[in-house]
Design an enzyme around this catalytic site. Structure first.
Site, PDB file in Angstrom:
ATOM      1  N   LYS A  42       4.960   5.264  -1.121  1.00  0.00           N
ATOM      2  CA  LYS A  42       4.789   6.507  -1.880  1.00  0.00           C
ATOM      3  C   LYS A  42       5.998   7.434  -1.831  1.00  0.00           C
ATOM      4  O   LYS A  42       6.126   8.324  -2.677  1.00  0.00           O
ATOM      5  CB  LYS A  42       3.530   7.236  -1.408  1.00  0.00           C
ATOM      6  CG  LYS A  42       2.248   6.558  -1.892  1.00  0.00           C
ATOM      7  CD  LYS A  42       0.997   7.251  -1.377  1.00  0.00           C
ATOM      8  CE  LYS A  42      -0.268   6.567  -1.899  1.00  0.00           C
ATOM      9  NZ  LYS A  42      -1.499   7.142  -1.319  1.00  0.00           N
ATOM     10  N   GLY A  63       0.794  -1.213   0.000  1.00  0.00           N
ATOM     11  CA  GLY A  63       0.000   0.000   0.000  1.00  0.00           C
ATOM     12  C   GLY A  63       0.832   1.270   0.000  1.00  0.00           C
ATOM     13  O   GLY A  63       1.991   1.294  -0.444  1.00  0.00           O
ATOM     14  N   SER A  64       0.263   2.333   0.542  1.00  0.00           N
ATOM     15  CA  SER A  64       0.816   3.681   0.395  1.00  0.00           C
ATOM     16  C   SER A  64       2.154   3.903   1.070  1.00  0.00           C
ATOM     17  O   SER A  64       2.757   4.968   0.899  1.00  0.00           O
ATOM     18  CB  SER A  64      -0.183   4.708   0.928  1.00  0.00           C
ATOM     19  OG  SER A  64      -1.383   4.654   0.188  1.00  0.00           O
ATOM     20  N   ALA A  65       2.631   2.941   1.849  1.00  0.00           N
ATOM     21  CA  ALA A  65       3.941   3.104   2.486  1.00  0.00           C
ATOM     22  C   ALA A  65       5.049   3.277   1.452  1.00  0.00           C
ATOM     23  O   ALA A  65       6.124   3.791   1.770  1.00  0.00           O
ATOM     24  CB  ALA A  65       4.241   1.904   3.383  1.00  0.00           C
TER      25      ALA A  65
END
Length: 678
Positions: A382, A378-380
């Protein structure tokens, strides 16, 4: 008067002396040869039949493992082992006689005795019955090997009951099996962990037990219980397919070696030097006289990078938070992982995994999953996404993009958790905008986005571009950790444009918790991807408690690659991660309020099914001079708002700084006492 020359008829005196000396020397030589041949001939003939190339070896204790502060993590517990060395001409019946005597002195486990072992034992101990299994004609026509195999085939279950129903006979069979396992003049273990009574009985009767000996030995023990137990690894027999390789390195067939994790990775350092007994044998292989003994030596000691106190704290945090998450209505959440490493050196400070065992209703140590299991994070990720945007030139510092749902034909609307409208790169990180990352991906692919417009071309090479840049952080590549195995995660391949956009928010390719720790460390330290490692130092074995002062080897920080991104780009992303845990709208701001150290991080939520989420977190502290970088992953959560990932991250960082300046307990008992006091 003319004088005539008269020749002398005698030999000069000095020449006569020379002849006499030669004669005497020749006589002495003949006499000496006669003595050697006639008087000492038999002795020298016997000596020519001797050989000195037979050496028996016995095991040596392995090296110990210590934590970074010198506390023993893997130790050796003294024990005594009954061994047997058979000579080249020892007959099977002679070994049977020794086994029968030993069976009266020791108890042994009979579980390893196989049906084939029992058949061989039956033939040896029931010779008349065994002979009757074949006819006279078969005995005369068959070769010995074929005849023996036919005997084996014709032994019935009732025959074997004559042995299996007799406990004493089974003991003898088990001992005989062990004695036959080794080869000539190799030290074969018959029983480990002899009791005092067994030692006394055997010692009193060694004169009637040829080849039997009692040797000091050691078994692995773990002072801190099952903490990191799986990462230490196990010992086992040499795998059949690797026997030749190990023999070339001086191992014997029956040696125990490291078969997993650190025990395997550092086998050459940990193995001891065996004690050796060099035998002089006659032509038949019978030892003559006393052997020449060369003492053994314990293996080298390893100092690991882990802090056992921090490790114990991490194990407790993971178990408690996973238990709490399940109690909150997340029955599918059955594991959690977290790693702490020094982002400036690559030292692994703590390395934890916890798994819920439904069959036992308990939480067990599962640390190896941190390098063997991969998830959509997931967004980790980014931080890598924004830096990829900078590097490819599609965005710059302060670039503003519009965050509203993306509408692509034949694809579900792709959106952030809320509409953020016009935001820049720092806000996109702070608030974790999906759409900002989607737009970066579309621009890298050359896709001129217009809502619901069909037929717009895009460049599929964008997959390679994004993955190349992600690889620079270690995402999608093996980390190089000093372990015999690790996975690189799963590359999702090439798919539609929508999947390319998912790749940018960590919901297409999968990564390991260890890769995530390496990734955030690379950002924390300013752009160097370091090899994570467990080994810190190697020391000569010490004859007293603790480490010796003789350093054999030291692990140097290993830079695997340096980011091509500029320092200003990396600092910009670091600032964005600071806003995640400190900004007024940061996705982790609530969990990090009140921390007495500066921090930065990134949350992640990957929807893997309609009602399942992987919750992740990466972070580092202190912000200006990082000492610790962490990664956390709790897969298969039902509730994407649970924040268990953030709580684990906060508690792990708190534990590090709480322990940082405290005195280090020297033993598990002192460590437990400190925890009770707190």
């Amino acid at each position: 008067m003319i004088k005539k020359n008269i020749k002398k008829s005698h030999v000069p005196f000095r020449l006569n002396i020379l002849f006499l000396c030669v004669f005497l020397l020749f006589s002495a030589l003949v006499l000496r040869l006669g003595v050697i041949q006639i008087v000492q001939g038999e002795d020298f003939e016997r000596l020519t039949e001797q050989t000195e190339n037979v050496t028996a070896k016995s095991s040596a204790p392995r090296g110990k493992m210590f934590d970074r502060y010198g506390r023993v993590l893997v130790d050796n517990e003294p024990t005594f082992t009954l061994t047997y060395i058979r000579t080249q001409n020892t007959k099977s019946k002679e070994r049977l006689e020794v086994a029968r005597k030993l069976a009266t002195f020791i108890d042994v486990d009979t579980d390893k005795v196989t049906e084939r072992d029992l058949k061989d034992y039956w033939i040896l101990t029931k010779p008349e019955k065994a002979k009757a299994k074949l006819s006279d004609k078969e005995w005369s026509e068959l070769k010995p090997k074929a005849a023996y195999q036919l005997q084996i085939d014709r032994i019935k279950e009732d025959d074997l009951k004559e042995i299996s129903d007799d406990a004493e006979e089974m003991k003898v069979a088990a001992i005989k099996r062990q004695m036959d396992t080794g080869y000539a003049l190799s030290s074969q273990s018959i029983k480990k962990g002899l009791t005092r009574e067994e030692i006394a009985k055997v010692s009193e009767h060694l004169d009637i037990l040829p080849g039997v000996d009692i040797q000091a030995d050691a078994e692995r023990v773990y002072p801190y219980g099952n903490t990191l137990e799986t990462m230490f690894g196990n010992l086992g027999q040499i795998p059949e397919e690797q026997i030749d390789k190990y023999k070339m390195r001086g191992y014997d067939h029956n040696d125990l070696v490291g078969v997993s994790y650190l025990e395997k990775e550092y086998e050459e350092l940990l193995k001891g030097q065996k004690a050796k007994k060099k035998y002089i044998t006659d032509k038949s292989g019978k030892p003559m006289g006393e052997p020449i003994v060369t003492p053994g030596k314990r293996g080298n000691d390893l100092v690991l990078t882990v802090d056992i106190d921090l490790q114990k704290k991490l194990d407790s945090i993971l178990a408690n938070q996973l238990r709490d998450a399940r109690a909150r209505g997340n029955p599918h959440a059955d594991r959690a992982y977290a790693i702490a490493m020094d982002p400036m050196t690559g030292d692994i400070l703590a390395f934890g995994g916890t798994k819920y065992d439904s069959s036992e209703n308990e939480y067990i140590e599962y640390s190896y999953g941190t390098l063997s299991e991969a998830y959509e994070m997931g967004s980790a990720v980014k931080g890598a996404s924004v830096l990829t945007g900078y590097e490819t030139g599609v965005i710059g510092h302060g670039t503003v993009l519009y965050d509203t749902p993306i509408l692509i034909p034949q694809t579900e609307p792709k959106a952030s958790y809320t509409k953020m409208f016009s935001i820049n790169d720092l806000t996109a990180l702070e608030r974790s905008s999906n759409v900002y990352m989607f737009r970066i991906a579309m621009m890298i692919a050359g896709y001129d986005y217009q809502p619901n417009t069909r037929g717009i071309p895009w460049n599929r090479n964008a997959y390679d571009t994004i993955r190349y840049n992600f690889n620079q952080f270690g995402l999608g590549k093996k980390t190089g950790i000093d372990m015999p195995i690790e996975t690189a995660g799963i590359n999702g391949g090439y798919d539609v444009l929508g999947k390319l956009m998912d790749l940018m928010i960590g919901q297409f390719d999968t990564y390991t918790p260890l890769q995530m720790a390496q990734y955030v460390s690379t950002i924390a330290n300013g752009g160097k991807r370091l090899q994570p490692h467990f080994l810190k130092e190697v020391h000569e074995p010490s004859n007293v408690n603790g480490l010796s002062n003789i350093l054999v080897e030291q692990f140097d920080t290993n830079v695997l690659n340096t980011l091509q991104m500029s320092n200003s780009d990396i600092d910009r992303v670091r600032n964005g991660l600071w806003r995640v845990t400190n900004g007024s709208r940061g996705t982790a701001e609530d969990e990090f309020i009140g921390a007495d150290y500066s921090h930065a991080g990134k949350t992640g939520t990957a929807q893997v099914k309609d009602d399942r989420y992987n919750l992740s977190f990466v972070g580092f502290a202190p912000y200006d001079n990082p000492e610790i970088a962490i990664s956390v992953i709790v897969p298969n959560m039902n509730d994407d708002g649970n924040h268990v990932n953030q709580r684990i991250g906060r508690q792990l960082l708190d534990a590090y700084f709480d322990l940082k300046d405290k005195p280090k307990p020297s033993s598990p008992a002192e460590s437990d006492a400190d925890e009770d006091a707190n």
